[in-house]
Scaffold this active site. Sequence first.
Site, PDB file in Angstrom:
ATOM      1  N   CYS A 154     -61.655  20.134 -43.898  1.00 22.90           N
ATOM      2  CA  CYS A 154     -62.453  21.065 -43.074  1.00 22.90           C
ATOM      3  C   CYS A 154     -61.970  22.509 -43.288  1.00 22.90           C
ATOM      4  CB  CYS A 154     -62.377  20.682 -41.595  1.00 22.90           C
ATOM      5  SG  CYS A 154     -63.337  21.826 -40.576  1.00 22.90           S
ATOM      6  N   ASP A 188     -82.760  13.854 -30.952  1.00 25.32           N
ATOM      7  CA  ASP A 188     -81.980  15.069 -30.806  1.00 25.32           C
ATOM      8  C   ASP A 188     -82.711  16.055 -29.885  1.00 25.32           C
ATOM      9  OD1 ASP A 188     -79.880  16.786 -31.361  1.00 25.32           O
ATOM     10  OD2 ASP A 188     -80.876  17.696 -33.082  1.00 25.32           O
TER      11      ASP A 188
END
Length: 345
Positions: A197, A133
Amino acid sequence: MSKSESIKAIGLELGFQQVGITDVKLDSHHQHYADWIARNYHGEMGYMARNVSKRLHPSELVPDTLSVICVRLDYLVEESRDLFDLLDHGRLAYVSRYALGRDYHKLMRKRLQKFADGIKQLHGSMGYRVFTDSAPVLEKALAAKAGIGWQGKHSNILHREHGSWFFLGEIYTDMALDIDDPVANHCGSCTSCIDICPTDAIVEPYRVDARRCISYLTIEHRSEIPLEFRTAIGNRIYGCDDCQLACPWNRFAKYTGEIDFQPRHGLDDISLMDCYGWSEADFMEKMEGSAIRRIGYQCWLRNIVIALGNAAPDPHIESTLKRDYARHSGFIQHHVDWALQQHKG
Ligand code: SF4
């Protein structure tokens, strides 16, 4: 045993739960990524729009790269509390499960380095770089290509037998290796992640508008939290796991044995008021070695104030916010104004 098989054996021996290998062809992802950037779905994450060509062409980032070795490192820790109960609690804070313990980047990088050393010991010198990352690397697309799992409608990688609670890491190498096949997509007609969500961030299957995503808002977004998302944030003070919690494949997720990922400072079961009470010095000291430290004290406080605004009306919360008002920055005061307004009803 082939070279690829012997490399995978080294990775598993080092404690990765899965190793997959792929080549550097990401052509099928170019359009999707370009569209995502063009629609500004990356929000304030300007780095996502930079070095796009390097992201899409691994050998531009590291010349001579021929293969990418992808790893999976599980992070879910066993907890007695139901996480949906925690999200409903109101007075306790919710911290994304990946951030409860030590920052994974250090552990991942060290282990990937050991992995590369092991490969060199067995197969001789190689040109390589390890990533976690940490650079323009299209890690989810590479992991999917390498058969680590498929990219779900929430955009995370998931596996039929292991769910999605894991970190990814990569070794770019100039070795030509046998590559793995991608696995089939098993999302089918499921829409659980989209439905749950809180901010409708999954704007269509496989496409997340980061600007609406609570993980982005509480971690990457450094400005004031837009009003339209504040109530939906609930008690999530760092990140959000709802799409993963809702995913049926996470029934099969296994717990990690990594000591580094065990919760520190009681973050798995901590009250909002306790978090609010930390001074900047407390924050810096307690969050040493944690991914949370990266957002800085002001964003930490901003997130907690929003969560306090969403807590059940409580005279103690109200009086504490009022008492501290003058000592806060204007940035925090704006969020306190909102929180107090919420308590007035
Ligand atoms: S919740 Fe359903 S649609 Fe979303 S990633 Fe999981 S299986 Fe796919």
